[in-house]
Design an enzyme around this catalytic site. Structure first.
Site, PDB file in Angstrom:
ATOM      1  N   GLY A  12      -0.918  -3.861  -2.332  1.00 57.23           N
ATOM      2  CA  GLY A  12       0.259  -4.575  -1.839  1.00 57.23           C
ATOM      3  C   GLY A  12      -0.075  -5.972  -1.367  1.00 57.23           C
ATOM      4  N   ALA A  13      -1.011  -6.619  -2.055  1.00 55.38           N
ATOM      5  CA  ALA A  13      -1.553  -7.893  -1.570  1.00 55.38           C
ATOM      6  C   ALA A  13      -0.572  -9.051  -1.669  1.00 55.38           C
ATOM      7  CB  ALA A  13      -2.822  -8.238  -2.347  1.00 55.38           C
ATOM      8  N   SER A 136       3.269   2.859  10.232  1.00 56.98           N
ATOM      9  CA  SER A 136       4.473   2.281  10.836  1.00 56.98           C
ATOM     10  C   SER A 136       4.755   3.003  12.149  1.00 56.98           C
ATOM     11  CB  SER A 136       5.672   2.446   9.907  1.00 56.98           C
ATOM     12  OG  SER A 136       6.892   2.179  10.576  1.00 56.98           O
ATOM     13  N   TYR A 149      11.448   7.403   4.837  1.00 51.89           N
ATOM     14  CA  TYR A 149      10.365   6.489   5.210  1.00 51.89           C
ATOM     15  C   TYR A 149       9.588   7.033   6.406  1.00 51.89           C
ATOM     16  CZ  TYR A 149       8.072   2.102   6.554  1.00 51.89           C
ATOM     17  OH  TYR A 149       7.150   1.136   6.885  1.00 51.89           O
ATOM     18  N   ALA A 151       9.324  10.152   7.282  1.00 53.78           N
ATOM     19  CA  ALA A 151       8.571  11.320   6.826  1.00 53.78           C
ATOM     20  C   ALA A 151       7.285  10.905   6.118  1.00 53.78           C
ATOM     21  CB  ALA A 151       9.438  12.174   5.900  1.00 53.78           C
ATOM     22  N   LYS A 153       5.624   8.027   6.422  1.00 53.79           N
ATOM     23  CA  LYS A 153       4.684   7.396   7.338  1.00 53.79           C
ATOM     24  C   LYS A 153       4.100   8.401   8.333  1.00 53.79           C
ATOM     25  CE  LYS A 153       4.592   3.168   5.841  1.00 53.79           C
ATOM     26  NZ  LYS A 153       3.357   2.594   5.277  1.00 53.79           N
TER      27      LYS A 153
END
Length: 261
Positions: A12-13, A136, A149, A151, A153
């Site tokens: 994810g750079a 997160s 999301y 769940a 994380k």
């Protein structure tokens, strides 16, 4: 951790936090293998000429993308993997398509677990190695409107803790670092409006990247970025019913903004 001796794979750079992490890691002297799904976004990454870095387009949602990252990481001599790639889709679960839910779970949980598993044999051969999972606050304080999301994380947090304990007798250290909201395009206008309405604090990508670097350098293996989010993460683990009550008072606002997502 000595980052000036590190050779890092960063997923994810090209995203908001990914770009900031790229700059901070380069400034710290790390060599970087930067991966992302979008080749055009990757091509826009620019770093100083003296920085040792490579770009690799890879889709981590399938085995071919995982294999390409592992092969490139071996050739690069990587000893650190930072699982940063992620996605989100704000909305009430009953109103979301399964395709969106599946994409959130696959990107935020299945992909980092799968890539980590594939990297373990190589990382285990290094004198010192690390796996860094960017989580997160919602992994510790699950939030209405972010069920899938949260769940994913929460799963990543559990995975990180279990793997840290599983690898405690070897050279690989496992970090889990959980930022709160970040001011990037990752958050839709509806999410930004919700945060403003609730008075939720948000950090810039640069602030978060700086904190991530500090935690790596100081070997802080588990941590949340931001207060009072750090406190609520602790409270949710101790007395989740209290957090239930607190968030219930915000539910009408959450539903209002979710209807516009």
């Amino acid at each position: 951790m000595q980052l000036n001796q590190a050779r890092i794979v960063l997923t994810g750079a090209s995203g908001g936090l990914g770009s900031a992490l790229t700059r901070e890691l380069a400034q710290a002297g790390a060599a970087l293998l930067l991966t992302g799904r979008d080749p055009n976004a990757l091509a826009r990454i620019t770093l100083p000429a003296n920085c040792d870095y490579q770009l690799l387009q890879a889709d981590l949602s399938h085995g071919g993308g995982i294999d390409s990252v592992v092969q490139a990481a071996r050739a690069f001599g990587a000893n650190i993997l930072i699982n940063n790639a992620g996605t989100n889709n704000f909305g009430l679960l009953a109103e979301q398509s399964w395709a969106d839910v599946d994409r959130i779970m696959a990107t935020n949980l299945a992909a980092p677990v799968r890539l980590t598993q594939a990297m373990l044999p190589w990382l285990g051969q290094q004198r010192e190695a690390a796996i860094v999972n960017i989580g997160s606050t919602f992994g510790s304080v699950p939030f209405a409107g972010f069920a899938a999301y949260s769940a994913a994380k929460a799963g990543l947090r559990g995975f990180s803790q279990a793997l840290r304990r599983e690898l405690a007798d070897g050279p690989i250290r496992v970090f889990h670092i959980a930022p709160r909201a970040i001011v990037t395009k990752f958050n839709s206008p509806a999410v930004q409006a919700l945060n403003q309405d609730l008075g939720s604090q948000a950090d810039t990508p640069e602030q978060v990247a700086n904190q991530v670097i500090r935690m790596l350098q100081q070997n802080v293996y588990e941590g949340h970025i931001g207060f009072p989010e750090r406190f609520f993460a602790w409270l949710n683990g101790l007395a989740p019913s209290l957090v239930d009550q607190g968030l219930r008072s915000k539910l009408s606002k959450i539903k209002h903004h979710a209807s516009k997502a």
